[in-house]
Enzyme design. Structure first.
Site, PDB file in Angstrom:
ATOM      1  N   ASN A 264      -4.949   6.638  -7.800  1.00  0.00           N
ATOM      2  CA  ASN A 264      -5.435   7.643  -6.857  1.00  0.00           C
ATOM      3  C   ASN A 264      -4.777   9.002  -7.045  1.00  0.00           C
ATOM      4  OD1 ASN A 264      -7.383   6.250  -4.857  1.00  0.00           O
ATOM      5  ND2 ASN A 264      -5.714   4.794  -5.134  1.00  0.00           N
TER       6      ASN A 264
ATOM      7  N   LYS B 177       1.643  -5.439  -8.706  1.00  0.00           N
ATOM      8  CA  LYS B 177       0.593  -4.902  -7.844  1.00  0.00           C
ATOM      9  C   LYS B 177      -0.719  -5.427  -8.389  1.00  0.00           C
ATOM     10  CE  LYS B 177      -2.097  -0.901  -6.497  1.00  0.00           C
ATOM     11  NZ  LYS B 177      -2.523   0.467  -6.842  1.00  0.00           N
TER      12      LYS B 177
ATOM     13  N   SER C 274      -4.649  -5.534  -7.949  1.00  0.00           N
ATOM     14  CA  SER C 274      -5.774  -4.858  -7.304  1.00  0.00           C
ATOM     15  C   SER C 274      -7.096  -5.578  -7.507  1.00  0.00           C
ATOM     16  CB  SER C 274      -5.890  -3.417  -7.832  1.00  0.00           C
ATOM     17  OG  SER C 274      -4.749  -2.672  -7.495  1.00  0.00           O
TER      18      SER C 274
ATOM     19  N   GLY D 194      -3.202  -4.795  -3.882  1.00  0.00           N
ATOM     20  CA  GLY D 194      -3.567  -3.478  -4.376  1.00  0.00           C
ATOM     21  C   GLY D 194      -4.673  -2.806  -3.607  1.00  0.00           C
TER      22      GLY D 194
END
Length: 330
Positions: free
Chosen positions: A81, A199, A201, A225
């Site tokens: 992001n 993590k 996702s 995530g």
């Protein structure tokens, strides 16, 4: 025993010549890596830009001041992001340095340092550590994804972790990379003293639960995530989440964390259900441009993305507004 295991794990590059002193320092750092507690909520912060698409450090600072008032465990900088593929290496490092200067004491800074080559990832990880990162978030290399099998990925992450002066968190984001970090590779890598977590996702809760189960003898921590499956991830043993939606509804996600950790599952379920649609809007449906638009609605600086990412169309903006308003957030 830890020191012996650590020294044997060090790659030839890190054993040789100029890297000898650094390697001995890493032996000490590895012992502290096992004590790094990742539990909690992290927003993978966006990168604001000026009208000329330069990084807007003033707006970044203003966002950071607002995030400092929310009970996050820390921040993830230069994650997906943050539009890291569109930033230069110098920009990536400078953004981390700027966040470190502003981050309150006790907050953890996790910096994305993944590159396509192992060599460049090793170098950037060290630059992130020097800029103030407490841990490195390393995404799977994916351009040659057909050759990125377990053997290649274990070699890659092992070399990075061997040479890193900060703990490493693995990052599997198949929606962006087209590649999921294989389960057997995660289990093998969890045994490395400088790899502290993952993590994930992908959103496959059975996979997350199986990873937690198969790594339970290691000091290994799994982070969800995405906010869309945060409660489910907690229920199978995840310790926290790196969630795009935390950039917008940070307090609410921290409340969901509290409810899950406290075992208040009825209240947690009601809150989780209200977060699913807005989360999907800013992730798999409309992506980073939608996240930045939502940030504007909630008093943060989102702004435009760096080209070639395009702003939302009017129809997409209206859909995003419905995703938030129909759940009571707008």
């Amino acid at each position: 025993m830890l020191c012996v295991r650590t020294w044997r794990a060090l790659s030839p590059r890190c054993r040789s010549g100029a890297h000898l002193t650094a390697a001995w320092k890493q032996t000490q750092n590895f012992s502290s890596a096992a004590r790094l507690d990742l539990s909690g909520i992290y927003p993978p912060i966006g990168t604001p830009f000026t009208d000329k698409e330069d990084v807007d450090y003033q707006k970044l600072e203003e966002n950071l001041q607002k995030y400092a008032k929310i009970p996050f465990k820390g921040l993830v900088v230069q994650g997906s992001n943050g539009e890291y593929p569109y930033l230069t290496e110098e920009e990536r490092v400078e953004v981390v340095r700027a966040v470190r200067r502003s981050l309150p004491a006790g907050k953890l800074l996790m910096a994305g340092s993944g590159c396509e080559s192992t060599r460049d990832t090793v170098k950037l990880t060290e630059k992130m550590a020097a800029a103030g990162a407490d841990a490195a978030l390393v995404v799977t290399p994916c351009f040659y994804k057909g050759k990125m099998d377990s053997r290649a990925l274990v070699q890659h992450f092992t070399k990075v972790a061997d040479c890193s002066s900060v703990p490493v968190v693995l990052y599997s984001v198949p929606a962006n990379t087209g590649l999921e970090l294989p389960l057997d590779a995660v289990v093998q890598l969890s045994q490395h003293p400088n790899i502290v977590g993952l993590k994930d996702s992908g959103g496959d809760i059975t996979r997350i639960g199986l990873i937690v189960h198969k790594t339970k003898t290691q000091d290994f921590q799994v982070l969800a995530g995405s906010a869309g499956f945060l409660m489910a991830a907690y229920s199978v043993g995840a310790v926290g989440g790196v969630c795009a939606l935390a950039n917008v509804l940070g307090r609410e996600l921290c409340e969901l964390e509290r409810l899950c950790v406290s075992g208040c599952w009825e209240e947690a379920r009601a809150l989780q259900q209200r977060l699913i649609e807005p989360n999907a809007g800013v992730t798999r449906k409309l992506g980073v441009p939608a996240l930045k638009q939502a940030m504007e609605w909630f008093g943060f600086h989102g702004g435009a993305c760096r080209s070639p990412l395009q702003p939302l169309t009017e129809a997409e903006t209206q859909q995003l507004r419905r995703d938030f308003s129909s759940n009571g957030w707008l």
